[in-house]
Design an enzyme around this catalytic site. Structure first.
Site, mmCIF file in Angstrom:
data_model
loop_
_atom_site.group_PDB
_atom_site.id
_atom_site.type_symbol
_atom_site.label_atom_id
_atom_site.label_comp_id
_atom_site.label_asym_id
_atom_site.label_seq_id
_atom_site.Cartn_x
_atom_site.Cartn_y
_atom_site.Cartn_z
ATOM 1 N N HIS A 268 -6.706 35.914 18.933
ATOM 2 C CA HIS A 268 -7.420 34.757 18.359
ATOM 3 C C HIS A 268 -8.713 35.272 17.738
ATOM 4 O O HIS A 268 -8.679 36.041 16.788
ATOM 5 C CB HIS A 268 -7.612 33.733 19.488
ATOM 6 N N HIS A 307 0.251 34.457 11.396
ATOM 7 C CA HIS A 307 -0.416 33.252 11.861
ATOM 8 C C HIS A 307 0.629 32.289 12.383
ATOM 9 O O HIS A 307 1.727 32.227 11.836
ATOM 10 C CB HIS A 307 -1.196 32.590 10.711
ATOM 11 N N ASP A 363 -9.028 36.879 9.318
ATOM 12 C CA ASP A 363 -9.757 37.972 9.939
ATOM 13 C C ASP A 363 -9.445 39.344 9.362
ATOM 14 O O ASP A 363 -10.045 40.329 9.788
ATOM 15 C CB ASP A 363 -9.491 37.969 11.450
HETATM 16 N N1 ACO Z 1 2.132 42.666 13.294
HETATM 17 C C1 ACO Z 1 3.451 42.972 13.468
HETATM 18 N N2 ACO Z 1 4.389 42.076 13.776
HETATM 19 C C2 ACO Z 1 3.993 40.814 13.930
HETATM 20 C C3 ACO Z 1 2.650 40.412 13.775
HETATM 21 C C4 ACO Z 1 1.700 41.398 13.439
HETATM 22 N N3 ACO Z 1 0.411 41.097 13.257
HETATM 23 N N4 ACO Z 1 2.534 39.096 13.988
HETATM 24 C C5 ACO Z 1 3.775 38.678 14.278
HETATM 25 N N5 ACO Z 1 4.643 39.701 14.234
HETATM 26 C C6 ACO Z 1 6.115 39.658 14.412
HETATM 27 C C7 ACO Z 1 6.477 39.533 15.887
HETATM 28 O O1 ACO Z 1 6.696 40.796 16.462
HETATM 29 C C8 ACO Z 1 7.737 38.714 15.803
HETATM 30 O O2 ACO Z 1 8.773 39.551 15.389
HETATM 31 P P1 ACO Z 1 10.264 39.384 16.040
HETATM 32 O O3 ACO Z 1 10.714 38.033 15.578
HETATM 33 O O4 ACO Z 1 11.038 40.511 15.487
HETATM 34 O O5 ACO Z 1 10.057 39.449 17.517
HETATM 35 C C9 ACO Z 1 7.478 37.748 14.654
HETATM 36 O O6 ACO Z 1 6.552 38.443 13.793
HETATM 37 C C10 ACO Z 1 6.874 36.424 15.086
HETATM 38 O O7 ACO Z 1 5.689 36.702 15.834
HETATM 39 P P2 ACO Z 1 5.135 35.849 17.018
HETATM 40 O O8 ACO Z 1 4.279 36.697 17.875
HETATM 41 O O9 ACO Z 1 6.276 35.114 17.670
HETATM 42 O O10 ACO Z 1 4.270 34.791 16.218
HETATM 43 P P3 ACO Z 1 3.198 33.818 16.834
HETATM 44 O O11 ACO Z 1 3.156 32.633 15.950
HETATM 45 O O12 ACO Z 1 3.434 33.621 18.288
HETATM 46 O O13 ACO Z 1 1.853 34.670 16.715
HETATM 47 C C11 ACO Z 1 -0.165 35.560 15.977
HETATM 48 C C12 ACO Z 1 0.880 34.447 15.797
HETATM 49 C C13 ACO Z 1 -0.643 35.591 17.439
HETATM 50 C C14 ACO Z 1 -1.377 35.261 15.098
HETATM 51 C C15 ACO Z 1 0.478 36.915 15.596
HETATM 52 O O14 ACO Z 1 0.892 36.882 14.246
HETATM 53 C C16 ACO Z 1 -0.442 38.101 15.839
HETATM 54 O O15 ACO Z 1 -0.476 38.637 16.960
HETATM 55 N N6 ACO Z 1 -1.224 38.548 14.781
HETATM 56 C C17 ACO Z 1 -2.139 39.640 14.956
HETATM 57 C C18 ACO Z 1 -3.418 39.139 15.611
HETATM 58 C C19 ACO Z 1 -4.260 38.320 14.656
HETATM 59 O O16 ACO Z 1 -4.523 38.704 13.535
HETATM 60 N N7 ACO Z 1 -4.711 37.163 15.174
HETATM 61 C C20 ACO Z 1 -5.597 36.295 14.430
HETATM 62 C C21 ACO Z 1 -4.935 35.003 14.145
HETATM 63 S S1 ACO Z 1 -5.945 34.016 13.095
HETATM 64 C C22 ACO Z 1 -7.135 33.415 14.096
HETATM 65 O O17 ACO Z 1 -7.048 33.236 15.285
HETATM 66 C C23 ACO Z 1 -8.344 33.141 13.418
#
Ligand code: ACO
Length: 433
Positions: A268, A307, A363
């Site tokens: 987050h 996201h 971010d």
């Molecule tokens: N890098 C690589 N793979 C990713 C990423 C990433 N940043 N984000 C998602 N994925 C992949 C997951 O591994 C998953 O793949 P799969 O289907 O093969 O298992 C798929 O994409 C879906 O991901 P989830 O984790 O289920 O998506 P969710 O909606 O739960 O997560 C989140 C969203 C937490 C933002 C995620 O994309 C993440 O961890 N991003 C990196 C951290 C980040 O930048 N957070 C800031 C968010 S914006 C904010 O809070 C202001």
């Protein structure tokens, strides 16, 4: 009978239920009419991480993740970033409408007059170790604020709510800057109320021996725009924490400490710090293909990408990219920008990211700008918490006044042991493994 309904047939009993659809949703409690067992509770909906559950009705922020739209009280984020100020946007989020000139002046005055913190807060902050993370200090100190203002408990008193709103918006930058000054062993700088909200924050962060700190107007405005972009984002993890804690009728200062803690995590508000550390770790453009390989193998995440809601692009990311150019004209170009740009280029062409609809979020670039402005990396989540205070307060105010809300208390699906009798210690089996 509602105009639109969902018809559900229970195949076990052949019974049919008409479930009203309102605002494109059904009430989960309607499912409880469907009996799982004749003597048991009704049917539950199971939704870990709230993937498809609305927890409230809200009029604050609208997101259309597929089309990359973000509106505060109906106003597009791009227009606010271009034309508004952070304090005006905070007013909009909290009160629901843009202020006229008189109301804006009064609002600005009220917040400016609350920027000083009690001297004991300084003593409290002195207790932290020299290397304490400023976000940990922020969480603790905001929580401690509730001990200074016991009147914050009067959550059903509109006047108390108004004062806590001013206090929180005013004191967050002061506490944040004090946390930084503590970490670098520099004296705390008192607020300069002649400066703007962000100008004063820069003053409290960076003033050294000059009689009066003069913020660079480009950086002051850039920070104000970054604050607008981070001011609210509907029912995210920390807003949900704010509402959930507030639903027990805890005071808003305590609830906001909990929201800050939720923001701290790398998924987050800690993401901007994680992005910077990732870019530093990659080190140079030649190492990007290796890093992408590790992301695709599931070893690491590409921080700043992806996201829960945006599946096309994050409109805040677009504004930030433009802002970066203006900031770098003043500060010089951050060498990490080349790595970020190349990483973005490669990721956007790569099937792994395209298929999963992973795009740069707010971010991905904010940390590079903050670093160019001389903010240390561990201040990045704090720089997110300051502006998000407006959103947290708006969400909390809406929740407190929403007659449908009660204490937040999810249900569970219990998969543990059935009832069993206590075993005396000498009769218990040897632990396995
Ligand atoms: N890098 C690589 N793979 C990713 C990423 C990433 N940043 N984000 C998602 N994925 C992949 C997951 O591994 C998953 O793949 P799969 O289907 O093969 O298992 C798929 O994409 C879906 O991901 P989830 O984790 O289920 O998506 P969710 O909606 O739960 O997560 C989140 C969203 C937490 C933002 C995620 O994309 C993440 O961890 N991003 C990196 C951290 C980040 O930048 N957070 C800031 C968010 S914006 C904010 O809070 C202001």
């Amino acid at each position: 009978m509602a105009k639109e309904t969902l018809t559900v047939t229970d195949n076990r009993t052949g019974k049919t239920y008409e479930i009203p659809i309102e605002h494109e949703a059904i009430r989960a409690t309607e499912l409880a009419r469907i009996r799982v067992r004749p003597d048991g509770p009704g049917l539950l909906s199971y939704d870990p991480a709230f993937m498809n559950t609305a927890s409230c009705k809200s009029r604050i922020t609208f997101i259309d993740g597929d089309r990359g739209i973000l509106l505060y009280r109906g106003y597009p984020i791009e227009q606010l970033a271009e034309r508004s100020t952070y304090l005006e946007t905070a007013y909009l989020l909290i009160k629901g409408e843009l202020p006229n000139a008189e109301h804006l002046a009064q609002w600005t005055h009220n917040i400016t007059m609350h920027t000083i913190v009690h001297e004991n807060i300084k003593a409290f902050m002195d207790g932290f170790r020299y290397d304490a993370h400023p976000m940990g200090m922020l969480v603790a100190t905001v929580g401690a604020l509730s001990t200074f203002y016991p009147d914050a408990k009067l959550i059903f008193d509109p006047e108390s709510r108004r004062i806590q709103t001013h206090r929180l918006l005013a004191k967050m930058p002061t506490i944040a800057a004090f946390a930084y000054r503590h970490a670098i062993g520099m004296p705390y700088v008192y607020p300069d109320n002649a400066l703007s909200y962000t100008g004063n924050f820069l003053n409290m962060m960076f003033k050294i021996t000059e009689l009066r700190y003069k913020p660079n107007p480009v950086l002051e405005r850039a920070l104000d725009v970054l604050f607008i972009l981070h001011a609210d984002h509907e029912q995210n993890c920390s807003a949900n924490a704010m509402r959930s804690i507030g639903s027990s009728q805890a005071d808003p200062l305590s609830a906001l400490a909990g929201a800050c803690a939720a923001l701290y995590g790398p998924l987050h508000g800690g993401a901007n710090e994680a992005v910077l550390r990732m870019l530093q770790g990659i080190g140079s453009v030649e190492h990007i293909p290796d890093y992408i390989k590790r992301v695709k193998a599931g070893e690491v995440r590409l921080m700043g990408f992806g996201h829960r809601v945006y599946k096309n692009f994050d409109p805040r990311g677009k504004v930030i990219k433009k802002l970066a150019d203006q900031v770098f004209e003043v500060t010089g170009r951050n060498p990490l920008l080349d790595i970020a740009l190349e990483l973005e280029r490669i990721a956007l062409e790569d099937d792994y990211f395209v298929k999963r609809k992973l795009y740069p979020n707010v971010d991905f670039y904010s940390g590079i700008i903050y670093q160019a402005m001389n903010f240390p990396v561990d201040m990045f989540p704090v720089l997110f918490a300051i502006p998000r205070t407006a959103g947290w307060i708006a969400q909390w105010l809406e929740m407190v006044q929403d007659e449908e809300q009660r204490i937040a208390r999810p249900r569970q699906i219990y998969l543990g042991h059935a009832q069993r009798d206590y075993t005396p210690i000498d009769k218990r089996p040897e632990p396995r493994g």
